[in-house]
Design an enzyme around this catalytic site. Structure first.
Site, PDB file in Angstrom:
ATOM      1  N   GLN A  67       0.798  -1.181   0.031  1.00  0.00           N
ATOM      2  CA  GLN A  67       0.240   0.023   0.062  1.00  0.00           C
ATOM      3  C   GLN A  67       0.890   1.317   0.040  1.00  0.00           C
ATOM      4  O   GLN A  67       0.827   1.937  -1.200  1.00  0.00           O
ATOM      5  CB  GLN A  67      -0.800   0.038   1.162  1.00  0.00           C
ATOM      6  CG  GLN A  67      -1.883  -1.197   1.169  1.00  0.00           C
ATOM      7  CD  GLN A  67      -2.782  -1.198   2.278  1.00  0.00           C
ATOM      8  OE1 GLN A  67      -2.559  -0.733   3.235  1.00  0.00           O
ATOM      9  NE2 GLN A  67      -3.723  -2.267   2.412  1.00  0.00           N
ATOM     10  N   ASP A  68       1.736   1.420   1.088  1.00  0.00           N
ATOM     11  CA  ASP A  68       2.491   2.500   1.330  1.00  0.00           C
ATOM     12  C   ASP A  68       3.788   2.184   2.074  1.00  0.00           C
ATOM     13  O   ASP A  68       3.451   1.339   2.811  1.00  0.00           O
ATOM     14  CB  ASP A  68       1.962   3.898   1.424  1.00  0.00           C
ATOM     15  CG  ASP A  68       1.214   3.642   2.645  1.00  0.00           C
ATOM     16  OD1 ASP A  68       0.786   2.752   3.197  1.00  0.00           O
ATOM     17  OD2 ASP A  68       0.370   4.962   3.110  1.00  0.00           O
ATOM     18  N   PRO A  69       4.788   2.812   2.132  1.00  0.00           N
ATOM     19  CA  PRO A  69       6.010   2.594   3.061  1.00  0.00           C
ATOM     20  C   PRO A  69       5.797   2.367   4.628  1.00  0.00           C
ATOM     21  O   PRO A  69       4.676   2.964   4.913  1.00  0.00           O
ATOM     22  CB  PRO A  69       6.858   3.640   2.739  1.00  0.00           C
ATOM     23  CG  PRO A  69       6.518   4.095   1.410  1.00  0.00           C
ATOM     24  CD  PRO A  69       5.018   4.230   1.426  1.00  0.00           C
ATOM     25  N   VAL A 129       2.183   3.612  -3.228  1.00  0.00           N
ATOM     26  CA  VAL A 129       2.137   5.091  -2.879  1.00  0.00           C
ATOM     27  C   VAL A 129       3.693   5.034  -2.495  1.00  0.00           C
ATOM     28  O   VAL A 129       4.060   4.214  -1.648  1.00  0.00           O
ATOM     29  CB  VAL A 129       1.286   5.612  -1.994  1.00  0.00           C
ATOM     30  CG1 VAL A 129       1.785   6.743  -1.451  1.00  0.00           C
ATOM     31  CG2 VAL A 129      -0.044   5.786  -2.423  1.00  0.00           C
ATOM     32  N   ALA A 138      -0.557   6.292   5.190  1.00  0.00           N
ATOM     33  CA  ALA A 138      -1.359   6.839   4.317  1.00  0.00           C
ATOM     34  C   ALA A 138      -1.340   8.384   3.898  1.00  0.00           C
ATOM     35  O   ALA A 138      -2.204   9.052   3.276  1.00  0.00           O
ATOM     36  CB  ALA A 138      -2.663   6.448   4.294  1.00  0.00           C
TER      37      ALA A 138
END
Length: 227
Positions: A67-69, A129, A138
């Site tokens: 999803q994101d880091p 992302v 997020a």
């Protein structure tokens, strides 16, 4: 992230694949430099933001979408789910991935959370992302990375080479229509997060299933072993 041409930031095959969004990548660099100027940090460190695209585009056989880091300082390294070798304890999602890795393949638990060997063997570890504010999950969603990573995935499917996509969780599953356009097979399960791992991630055997699918498509299997 420094203001440099795309072909100086990523592997040549990826530079060609991402050319349609080169201006967007440059805009994201401007966004990150503005964040720093405003006193707001971001993760991972600048040199690692595009790290997933520094391994050969033509050699990608498996896509694992995050999803994101990780928002925890010191964790994000530019490869989805991976952390630096010295990180301990591991993020819970990664610990659950390793639990399934051991159950699926019979290998001993890895000595650390560094997934670089997978990236070197044709596994694209890609977050949708590519950056995040520390301790603020997020926080960079909707800022402009999604068109870049979607372009990357479309470029992979356009190769018409064997590709297995491992989609963990609902966010990753939204990529199915894009992946269906190429010679790609998707493996879906709940996310390895502690909130959902027990609802179908454990026992999903993604690693052996990916290799079985690659073999059926005439491609070499991935060596999933980690030190």
């Amino acid at each position: 992230m420094t203001a440099r041409p795309l072909n100086e930031l990523v592997e040549p095959g990826w530079a060609r694949a991402l050319q349609p969004v080169a201006e967007q990548v440059a805009r994201m660099g401007q966004f990150l430099r503005a964040e720093i100027a405003a006193g707001r940090r971001y993760l991972p460190a600048g040199p690692n933001v595009l790290r997933a695209f520094t391994y050969p585009f033509d050699e990608v056989k498996v896509l694992i979408v995050g999803q994101d880091p990780y928002p925890t300082p010191g964790h994000a390294v530019g490869l989805s789910f991976s952390v630096a070798p010295d990180v301990s304890p591991l993020p819970r999602s990664l610990a659950n991935i390793f639990q399934e890795y051991t159950a699926d393949l019979g290998h001993p638990p890895p000595s650390c959370g560094d997934l670089t060997p997978w990236a070197q063997r044709g596994v694209l570890l890609l977050n949708r992302v590519l950056t995040v504010r520390p301790s603020n999950p997020a926080s960079h969603r909707g800022k402009g990375w999604e068109p870049v990573t979607e372009c990357a995935i479309r470029a992979l499917t356009a190769r018409q080479q064997p590709l297995v996509a491992i989609l963990w969780g609902r966010d990753a599953s939204t990529l199915k229509p894009i992946l269906a356009q190429g010679n790609c097979v998707a493996i879906e399960s709940p996310h390895p997060s502690p909130l959902s791992a027990s609802r179908g991630f454990f026992g999903s055997r993604p690693f052996s299933r990916a290799n079985k699918l690659l073999a059926e498509m005439g491609a070499d299997e991935i060596d999933w072993r980690l030190p």
